[in-house]
Scaffold this active site. Structure first.
Site, mmCIF file in Angstrom:
data_model
loop_
_atom_site.group_PDB
_atom_site.id
_atom_site.type_symbol
_atom_site.label_atom_id
_atom_site.label_comp_id
_atom_site.label_asym_id
_atom_site.label_seq_id
_atom_site.Cartn_x
_atom_site.Cartn_y
_atom_site.Cartn_z
ATOM 1 N N GLU A 179 39.754 37.510 51.307
ATOM 2 C CA GLU A 179 40.935 37.406 50.441
ATOM 3 C C GLU A 179 41.659 38.750 50.465
ATOM 4 O O GLU A 179 41.047 39.802 50.262
ATOM 5 C CB GLU A 179 40.501 37.043 49.018
ATOM 6 C CG GLU A 179 41.681 36.834 48.096
ATOM 7 C CD GLU A 179 41.284 36.112 46.819
ATOM 8 O OE1 GLU A 179 40.375 35.254 46.868
ATOM 9 O OE2 GLU A 179 41.871 36.416 45.777
ATOM 10 N N ASN A 222 36.544 36.413 43.233
ATOM 11 C CA ASN A 222 36.656 34.963 43.019
ATOM 12 C C ASN A 222 35.394 34.392 43.652
ATOM 13 O O ASN A 222 35.350 34.056 44.822
ATOM 14 C CB ASN A 222 37.925 34.422 43.672
ATOM 15 C CG ASN A 222 39.163 35.015 43.008
ATOM 16 O OD1 ASN A 222 39.259 35.064 41.781
ATOM 17 N ND2 ASN A 222 40.081 35.507 43.803
ATOM 18 N N LYS A 299 34.426 38.577 37.447
ATOM 19 C CA LYS A 299 35.824 38.253 37.095
ATOM 20 C C LYS A 299 35.743 36.989 36.252
ATOM 21 O O LYS A 299 35.373 35.933 36.761
ATOM 22 C CB LYS A 299 36.632 38.010 38.366
ATOM 23 C CG LYS A 299 38.037 37.459 38.128
ATOM 24 C CD LYS A 299 38.828 37.360 39.433
ATOM 25 C CE LYS A 299 40.205 36.754 39.212
ATOM 26 N NZ LYS A 299 41.033 36.771 40.431
ATOM 27 N N GLU A 303 42.780 34.123 36.086
ATOM 28 C CA GLU A 303 43.301 33.350 37.226
ATOM 29 C C GLU A 303 42.420 32.141 37.531
ATOM 30 O O GLU A 303 42.049 31.889 38.676
ATOM 31 C CB GLU A 303 43.454 34.253 38.449
ATOM 32 C CG GLU A 303 44.403 35.416 38.192
ATOM 33 C CD GLU A 303 44.654 36.295 39.414
ATOM 34 O OE1 GLU A 303 43.775 36.399 40.272
ATOM 35 O OE2 GLU A 303 45.760 36.873 39.478
ATOM 36 N N ARG A 336 35.217 42.888 34.749
ATOM 37 C CA ARG A 336 36.622 43.235 35.027
ATOM 38 C C ARG A 336 37.538 42.973 33.826
ATOM 39 O O ARG A 336 37.412 41.955 33.143
ATOM 40 C CB ARG A 336 37.129 42.466 36.238
ATOM 41 C CG ARG A 336 36.404 42.880 37.498
ATOM 42 C CD ARG A 336 36.884 42.080 38.678
ATOM 43 N NE ARG A 336 37.995 42.669 39.381
ATOM 44 C CZ ARG A 336 39.066 41.986 39.767
ATOM 45 N NH1 ARG A 336 39.221 40.722 39.460
ATOM 46 N NH2 ARG A 336 40.019 42.579 40.466
ATOM 47 N N ARG A 348 52.504 40.199 30.123
ATOM 48 C CA ARG A 348 51.232 40.181 30.861
ATOM 49 C C ARG A 348 50.572 41.557 30.903
ATOM 50 O O ARG A 348 49.347 41.668 30.845
ATOM 51 C CB ARG A 348 51.486 39.667 32.287
ATOM 52 C CG ARG A 348 50.294 39.827 33.188
ATOM 53 C CD ARG A 348 50.523 39.185 34.535
ATOM 54 N NE ARG A 348 49.605 39.754 35.508
ATOM 55 C CZ ARG A 348 49.621 39.467 36.797
ATOM 56 N NH1 ARG A 348 50.496 38.619 37.292
ATOM 57 N NH2 ARG A 348 48.759 40.033 37.620
ATOM 58 N N LYS A 372 41.858 47.938 36.548
ATOM 59 C CA LYS A 372 42.746 48.270 37.663
ATOM 60 C C LYS A 372 43.555 49.512 37.326
ATOM 61 O O LYS A 372 43.791 49.797 36.146
ATOM 62 C CB LYS A 372 43.683 47.097 37.955
ATOM 63 C CG LYS A 372 42.976 45.925 38.625
ATOM 64 C CD LYS A 372 43.958 44.887 39.163
ATOM 65 C CE LYS A 372 43.168 43.738 39.783
ATOM 66 N NZ LYS A 372 44.026 42.712 40.414
ATOM 67 N N ASP A 377 49.081 44.862 38.399
ATOM 68 C CA ASP A 377 48.269 44.328 39.485
ATOM 69 C C ASP A 377 48.517 45.069 40.808
ATOM 70 O O ASP A 377 49.133 44.498 41.712
ATOM 71 C CB ASP A 377 48.588 42.832 39.641
ATOM 72 C CG ASP A 377 47.606 42.124 40.540
ATOM 73 O OD1 ASP A 377 46.693 42.779 41.040
ATOM 74 O OD2 ASP A 377 47.760 40.910 40.736
ATOM 75 N N GLU A 405 47.536 44.914 49.941
ATOM 76 C CA GLU A 405 48.124 43.616 49.594
ATOM 77 C C GLU A 405 49.612 43.727 49.263
ATOM 78 O O GLU A 405 50.416 42.914 49.723
ATOM 79 C CB GLU A 405 47.357 43.024 48.398
ATOM 80 C CG GLU A 405 47.945 41.726 47.903
ATOM 81 C CD GLU A 405 47.156 41.103 46.748
ATOM 82 O OE1 GLU A 405 46.131 41.687 46.336
ATOM 83 O OE2 GLU A 405 47.573 40.035 46.284
ATOM 84 N N TRP A 553 53.845 34.614 37.266
ATOM 85 C CA TRP A 553 53.701 34.776 38.715
ATOM 86 C C TRP A 553 55.063 34.763 39.423
ATOM 87 O O TRP A 553 55.123 34.661 40.631
ATOM 88 C CB TRP A 553 52.788 33.665 39.297
ATOM 89 C CG TRP A 553 51.333 33.894 39.022
ATOM 90 C CD1 TRP A 553 50.771 35.000 38.460
ATOM 91 C CD2 TRP A 553 50.246 32.997 39.294
ATOM 92 N NE1 TRP A 553 49.400 34.851 38.345
ATOM 93 C CE2 TRP A 553 49.048 33.623 38.853
ATOM 94 C CE3 TRP A 553 50.149 31.716 39.857
ATOM 95 C CZ2 TRP A 553 47.787 33.024 38.968
ATOM 96 C CZ3 TRP A 553 48.893 31.124 39.973
ATOM 97 C CH2 TRP A 553 47.724 31.770 39.535
HETATM 98 C C1 BDP Z 1 45.483 39.880 42.775
HETATM 99 C C2 BDP Z 1 45.232 39.204 44.099
HETATM 100 C C3 BDP Z 1 44.198 38.102 43.993
HETATM 101 C C4 BDP Z 1 42.933 38.665 43.328
HETATM 102 C C5 BDP Z 1 43.296 39.313 42.008
HETATM 103 C C6 BDP Z 1 42.093 39.984 41.344
HETATM 104 O O1 BDP Z 1 46.448 38.642 44.563
HETATM 105 O O2 BDP Z 1 43.929 37.626 45.280
HETATM 106 O O3 BDP Z 1 42.001 37.653 43.138
HETATM 107 O O4 BDP Z 1 44.266 40.312 42.219
HETATM 108 O O5 BDP Z 1 42.042 41.209 41.380
HETATM 109 O O6 BDP Z 1 46.271 41.013 43.005
HETATM 110 O O7 BDP Z 1 41.242 39.329 40.789
#
Ligand code: BDP
Length: 714
Positions: A179, A222, A299, A303, A336, A348, A372, A377, A405, A553
């Site tokens: 991913e 994930n 996590k 999401e 996390r 957000r 983070k 993000d 990313e 999003w």
């Molecule tokens: C986002 C990514 C996603 C990750 C998420 C995360 O797009 O793929 O799963 O972060 O950190 O930026 O959990």
């Protein structure tokens, strides 16, 4: 026959010389400085490695390969102290205790010292440490000194890592995809494990050890619960065995609903007795396979991932059940804080703080909350996350994203050392905390200290896709060891090891790297813009994204462009996210005048005709920044072309081609964004700037159904 043989020899020679990037920064080619070369041959003519453990054998191999390559000769290996001996031994060893060594600062568990001493008239170099891991780090440090031609004769180094756990997070799936991976497939060949240990695992471990990384999370956040089943644990154990000699511990991601999915329980409620027992049993089982297992990353309730809130429990309830199971083994939980929900009617960027701040002090001592770097993000630029410094009774760890990313994936040259440093050096304004870096280090309040980076490593021959993406792996490790190093110094080390010690190469490449971060911000998200990238794959610009099933999003949620202006009002008249920072910073970010312009549109909705520090209106300044970004990429291309004769052909060409792509992509970002925002500002692009050669409709029509790294569930 003869011709065939000659051809074979030629191909062989070529294969050896080819610079495909596989060797990373551990190239160990002969150093060019002849004075140092002959000096070092004398200094390191004999290798004396005390001990036969797996780590000591790894040290021996590394020194043999390193010194033989760098100095073009083979040192002897006698267990004697003579002039020119390089002795590698732990502090408690017999041989070290007999020497007259002075260590001025206490070394931590993984620290090391390198000393040049004269013992009974003999000049000896010593690498010593309290434990074997330190010997390994000292070994790589010494090889780096030689490789970068930095030190003439004096060796007097004492070094200890500031942060205890320095970890890579692999977002690798069990099916071999990664991913947000832009360097091919996963390095882990789950299918062939445990029987087949790819040499790449060893080289991966060497590279990590060389920069002090001591942990790896093998699986995606994930998570897939299958990794916790015996069939996979056996494979995990094989990897842990391969990494152990290099001081690297293995961690896994734990799917919160694993008790249901693989345990066949009706619930994963963290307060349910059966669930509690299930995690205890599972952890006991994991440690049978991997006795030094590091712990879990989780996590949860983010999401779409399951978590304690599915059962009306808190994040602390969820983290603690795992922590209790891991405690007897000294394992940890990295829980996390990347949580947000579109059903919550709040900005957000505020949600993690809102969720976690009230839980301060409620976590077990072996839980560390993984945050983070910014509150949104991993955007090209964000202010630091307001949780740093705000949690007084809970250890927090940093999560950086090394994989690019949101920063050009694998086609853009961006040196992230500058991004990492900007965050680590940010002042929290909490008197007891200091900078963000200090909050990670503060041992008084932190029962455990850690830093993680989402890896950019894959099956590509050069590991990271873009040859320069290697520098981001390198910079992460070096800063994890010591966040006070300068990003420029790290870049210089990397260039010297990865490319050349030639001053022209060093100066020019370091300059390219040093400028690259600001350049990318300029052509992607200047002045504090954020989250205006392509839908799902996150490739390229798409500030027009709207009307999706989740507002948080979309792009319009974040830039808020309208005919009056642009930007997210996070001051007290808006979402009031500024109030999550310490009072001094709250005042700075909350003020239109005091707010640093790099965060302006992050915190303020600003009128198109308002004047900025440059004297330009916001609209003009936005245009100038986007255009400047492209001009800067052009300069990078030109600077790179001048390096043709001082870099090897293969990597030179690779980077040249990628810089051309980067140029096209920078133009794409610039044109798409300027044309789109112009529909709101309704003003012309300043006349000194050339006009985009394509229409907004054209840019909006572009689709990339097979862009790499897509998150499968989306
Ligand atoms: C986002 C990514 C996603 C990750 C998420 C995360 O797009 O793929 O799963 O972060 O950190 O930026 O959990």
């Amino acid at each position: 026959m003869r011709i065939v043989l000659v051809a074979f020899v030629l191909i062989q020679t070529f294969a050896v010389q080819a610079e495909d990037g596989y060797r990373l920064w551990l190239r160990y080619d002969k150093i060019g400085n002849t004075r140092l070369l002959s000096q070092y041959k004398k200094d390191f003519s004999n290798l004396y490695i005390d001990g036969q453990s797996a780590t000591q054998l790894a040290i021996k191999t590394e020194l043999e390969t390193g010194l033989t390559g760098l100095l073009d000769f083979k040192p002897t290996q006698k267990k004697t102290i003579s002039t020119g001996t390089l002795l590698v031994a732990t502090l408690d060893s017999e041989v070290i205790r007999k020497l007259n060594l002075t260590i001025t600062k206490p070394l931590t568990k993984e620290g090391f010292a390198i000393k040049r001493i004269t013992q009974a008239g003999k000049s000896v170099t010593v690498i010593t440490a309290p434990a074997e891991a330190g010997l390994l780090y000292g070994t790589f440090y010494l090889l780096r000194l030689i490789q970068t031609e930095q030190v003439g004769g004096a060796f007097d180094v004492e070094s200890s890592p500031r942060i205890q756990l320095r970890i890579l997070n692999h977002w690798d799936n069990l099916d071999g995809t990664v991913e947000r991976g832009y360097a091919g497939f996963s390095l882990w060949n789950w299918h062939k494990l445990p029987g087949y240990i790819d040499q790449r695992y060893i080289d991966y471990a060497r590279a990590n050890a060389s920069i002090g990384i001591n942990g790896t999370v093998l699986t995606n956040v994930n998570a897939n619960a299958l990794v916790l089943t015996p069939a996979y644990l056996e494979k995990v154990a094989a990897m842990a065995d391969a990494f152990r000699p290099y001081g690297i511990r293995v961690y896994l991601t734990a799917r919160f609903s694993a008790p249901i999915e693989i345990g066949k329980l009706p619930t994963a409620d963290p307060l349910n007795e059966e669930v509690i027992q299930w995690w205890k049993n599972k952890v006991n089982e994991v440690y049978k396979y991997v006795p030094d297992f590091g712990g879990f990353v989780v996590k949860a309730n983010s999401e779409g991932q399951p978590g304690p809130q599915n059962y009306n429990r808190t994040h602390a309830d969820g983290a603690n059940v795992l922590a209790d199971a891991l405690k007897p083994y000294d394992g940890i939980v990295m829980w996390r804080a990347f949580v947000y929900d579109n059903k919550v009617p709040d900005d957000r960027t505020k949600q993690a703080y809102n969720e976690f701040k009230p839980l301060d002090g409620k976590f077990r001592s072996n839980v560390i909350v993984q945050v983070k770097n910014g509150p949104l993000d991993f955007q090209p630029r964000e202010p630091f996350h307001p949780l740093f410094g705000a949690m007084k009774h809970t250890p927090l760890m940093m999560e950086f994203q090394i994989t690019q990313e949101y920063l050009g994936q694998s086609t853009n040259l961006v040196y992230l050392g500058n991004l990492f440093k900007e965050v680590l050096d940010s002042e929290t304004y909490y008197p007891e905390s200091g900078t963000v870096g200090n909050t990670l280090y503060n041992h008084k309040t932190n029962s455990v200290t850690a830093i993680a980076g989402v890896a950019n490593i894959g099956s590509d021959r050069n590991w990271c896709g873009h040859p320069f993406a290697q520098s981001n792996w390198y910079a992460f490790g070096r800063l994890a060891w010591d966040y006070e190093l300068s990003s420029k110094q790290i870049a210089e080390e990397w260039v010297r090891m990865t490319y050349s010690n030639n001053p022209l190469a060093v100066n020019s490449i370091v300059k390219i790297m040093d400028d690259s971060y600001e350049t990318v911000v300029n052509y992607m998200t200047p002045l504090g813009l954020h989250h205006i990238m392509g839908w799902n794959h996150h490739y390229g610009p798409a500030p027009w994204i709207k009307d999706k099933h989740r507002a948080d999003w979309t792009s319009v949620y974040y830039h808020n462009a309208d005919t009056t202006g642009i930007g997210f009002n996070r001051t007290h008249s808006g979402s009031n996210a500024v109030s999550q920072y310490a009072p001094e910073l709250h005042a700075i970010f909350g003020s239109r005048e005091a707010c640093p312009e790099k965060y302006l549109l992050w915190f303020h909705h600003v009128g198109w005709n308002e004047t900025l520090k440059s004297g330009n209106t916001l609209w003009e300044e936005l245009c100038f920044r986007y255009y400047r970004g492209v001009t800067e990429v052009e300069q990078m291309e030109k600077q790179w072309e001048l390096l043709k004769d001082v870099t090897d052909g293969q990597r030179f060409k690779h980077v040249s081609q990628l810089l051309k792509i980067q140029h096209q992509e920078a133009v794409w970002w610039r044109n798409a964004c300027v044309l789109y925002f112009q529909t709101f500002s309704k003003q012309p692009i300043p006349s000194v700037l050339p006009k985009p050669d394509k229409t907004l409709d054209y840019y909006m029509s572009l689709e990339f159904p097979y862009a790499p790294g897509i998150k499968p569930q989306w």
